[in-house]
Scaffold this active site. Structure first.
Site, PDB file in Angstrom:
ATOM      1  N   ASP A   1      -6.733   5.630  11.592  1.00 50.97           N
ATOM      2  CA  ASP A   1      -8.081   5.145  12.132  1.00 50.97           C
ATOM      3  C   ASP A   1      -8.809   6.507  12.528  1.00 50.97           C
ATOM      4  OD1 ASP A   1     -10.477   3.606  12.498  1.00 50.97           O
ATOM      5  OD2 ASP A   1      -9.847   3.108  14.508  1.00 50.97           O
TER       6      ASP A   1
ATOM      7  N   LEU B   1      13.638   5.083   1.727  1.00 48.63           N
ATOM      8  CA  LEU B   1      12.499   4.373   2.781  1.00 48.63           C
ATOM      9  C   LEU B   1      11.609   3.330   2.168  1.00 48.63           C
ATOM     10  CD1 LEU B   1      10.357   5.271   5.162  1.00 48.63           C
ATOM     11  CD2 LEU B   1       9.009   6.224   3.565  1.00 48.63           C
TER      12      LEU B   1
ATOM     13  N   HIS C   1     -11.709   9.878   4.218  1.00 52.82           N
ATOM     14  CA  HIS C   1     -10.662   8.838   3.601  1.00 52.82           C
ATOM     15  C   HIS C   1      -9.874   9.688   2.605  1.00 52.82           C
ATOM     16  CE1 HIS C   1     -12.583   5.425   5.237  1.00 52.82           C
ATOM     17  NE2 HIS C   1     -13.610   5.672   4.469  1.00 52.82           N
TER      18      HIS C   1
HETATM   19  C1  IPE Z   1      -8.533  -0.982  11.255  1.00 50.92           C
HETATM   20  O1  IPE Z   1      -9.366  -0.030  11.530  1.00 50.92           O
HETATM   21  C2  IPE Z   1      -8.188  -1.198   9.788  1.00 50.92           C
HETATM   22  C3  IPE Z   1      -7.583  -0.160   8.877  1.00 50.92           C
HETATM   23  C4  IPE Z   1      -7.297   0.953   9.748  1.00 50.92           C
HETATM   24  C5  IPE Z   1      -7.197  -0.205   7.578  1.00 50.92           C
HETATM   25  P1  IPE Z   1     -10.945  -0.539  11.571  1.00 50.92           P
HETATM   26  O2  IPE Z   1     -11.922   1.096  11.666  1.00 50.92           O
HETATM   27  O3  IPE Z   1     -11.522  -1.393  10.604  1.00 50.92           O
HETATM   28  O4  IPE Z   1     -10.949  -1.324  12.950  1.00 50.92           O
HETATM   29  P2  IPE Z   1     -12.205  -1.528  13.951  1.00 50.92           P
HETATM   30  O5  IPE Z   1     -13.275  -2.189  13.045  1.00 50.92           O
HETATM   31  O6  IPE Z   1     -12.602  -0.427  14.651  1.00 50.92           O
HETATM   32  O7  IPE Z   1     -11.487  -2.530  14.898  1.00 50.92           O
HETATM   33  C1  IPE Z   2      -9.857   4.317   8.734  1.00 52.54           C
HETATM   34  O1  IPE Z   2     -10.960   5.126   9.299  1.00 52.54           O
HETATM   35  C2  IPE Z   2      -9.883   4.063   7.329  1.00 52.54           C
HETATM   36  C3  IPE Z   2      -9.988   2.635   7.137  1.00 52.54           C
HETATM   37  C4  IPE Z   2     -10.496   1.387   8.165  1.00 52.54           C
HETATM   38  C5  IPE Z   2     -10.126   2.185   5.718  1.00 52.54           C
HETATM   39  P1  IPE Z   2     -12.358   4.314   9.277  1.00 52.54           P
HETATM   40  O2  IPE Z   2     -13.028   4.373   8.133  1.00 52.54           O
HETATM   41  O3  IPE Z   2     -12.134   3.060  10.063  1.00 52.54           O
HETATM   42  O4  IPE Z   2     -12.977   5.862  10.672  1.00 52.54           O
HETATM   43  P2  IPE Z   2     -13.890   5.427  11.558  1.00 52.54           P
HETATM   44  O5  IPE Z   2     -13.013   4.389  12.670  1.00 52.54           O
HETATM   45  O6  IPE Z   2     -15.145   4.786  11.097  1.00 52.54           O
HETATM   46  O7  IPE Z   2     -14.144   6.899  12.138  1.00 52.54           O
HETATM   47 MG    MG Z   3     -12.294   2.660  12.069  1.00 51.47          MG
END
Ligand code: IPE
Ligand code: IPE
Ligand code: MG
Length: 253
Positions: free
Chosen positions: A25, A136, A42
């Site tokens: 995240d 793995l 990303h």
């Molecule tokens: C969780 O992250 C999903 C992934 C890492 C793929 P999100 O960024 O989508 O989660 P919320 O919305 O903050 O809970």
């Molecule tokens: C995690 O990073 C990637 C996915 C959920 C696919 P985010 O895209 O959720 O990044 P933030 O949380 O908005 O910073």
């Molecule tokens: Mg996120």
């Protein structure tokens, strides 16, 4: 000492979790803090994933699960959803041969049916090509939601009951586990979430009953070997009790 133990001893890591699950995240916030588009976050996130796969192989982690796209991530703007789909395709196309050479076995969990045919073909190819590998196990949670997975398992079990292949009295925790997408995979020992959020966001709900959680303040693109080893060290210092009394106490008491 086995050769595989060397990096572990060097890093002062006493206990290596067999299965590490990661909620990657903070890609968007990492990019925003630098005035970059979220897509760049990303992209850098994929590099962090590659680093983590390599480190896991070195350290002797057996199962590594990444939350790559949740069943709720469809709520994002269409362009970002398309970017995330594109990055998954790129990752499989670019990395499959290298992962296969490294004896990595790939598994994909989540709802496959809602994905576009080209992605389904790539995911099937990754799993089929690496099926016999013994290194793995890399588990990619894509279009994954814990509740949806449990619902899928319930449907499979109900179907078995309706067809007479499963007796209702045979339904126990073990049977439920065997009907989940993660059938045959041991539950995660350690779950890491980056970016400072302390929630599960519908990840592996059934499987994390006794998992140790480590929440890190850094954003996923900044996750590196040092952060990974620190999280494993934190894990190693925990006492897992599984509902029993403390081993320390029961020895002295
Ligand atoms: C969780 O992250 C999903 C992934 C890492 C793929 P999100 O960024 O989508 O989660 P919320 O919305 O903050 O809970
Ligand atoms: C995690 O990073 C990637 C996915 C959920 C696919 P985010 O895209 O959720 O990044 P933030 O949380 O908005 O910073
Ligand atoms: Mg996120």
């Amino acid at each position: 000492m086995k050769a595989a133990d060397a990096p572990t001893a060097e890093a002062g890591l006493s206990a290596i979790p067999r299965h590490v699950a990661i909620i990657m995240d903070g890609n968007g916030r990492w990019a925003a803090a630098r005035g970059l588009p979220r897509l760049e976050g990303h992209r850098r996130g994929v590099e962090a994933l590659r680093r983590t796969v390599r480190a896991s192989i070195d350290l002797g982690v057996e199962y590594l699960t990444f939350y790559s796209f949740s069943s709720e991530n469809w709520r994002r703007p269409a362009q970002e959803v398309a970017d995330l789909m594109g990055l998954l395709k790129l990752f499989i196309r670019r990395d499959l041969a290298t992962l296969h050479d490294a004896d990595v076995r790939i598994r994909v969990i989540g709802a496959r049916d809602d994905l576009s045919p080209d992605i389904r073909v790539l995911l099937d190819e990754a799993e089929t090509k690496t099926r016999a590998n013994g290194g793995l196990t890399l588990i990619i949670a894509f279009n994954y939601g814990g509740r949806a997975e449990i619902v899928r398992a319930m449907r499979r079990i109900a179907l078995g009951v309706a067809e007479g292949t499963i007796s209702p009295t045979a339904i126990d925790e073990n049977l439920v586990s065997r009907h989940l997408d993660t059938a045959g995979v041991p539950d995660p020992d350690l779950l890491i979430r980056t970016s400072g959020e302390q929630r599960i966001s519908n990840f592996l709900l059934w499987q994390i009953a006794y998992t140790e959680f480590v929440f890190l303040d850094l954003h996923w693109p900044d996750f590196d070997r040092a952060a990974f080893e620190a999280a494993i060290r934190t894990y190693g210092a925990r006492e897992r009790r599984f509902g029993a009394v403390s081993a320390v106490e029961s020895k002295t008491g």
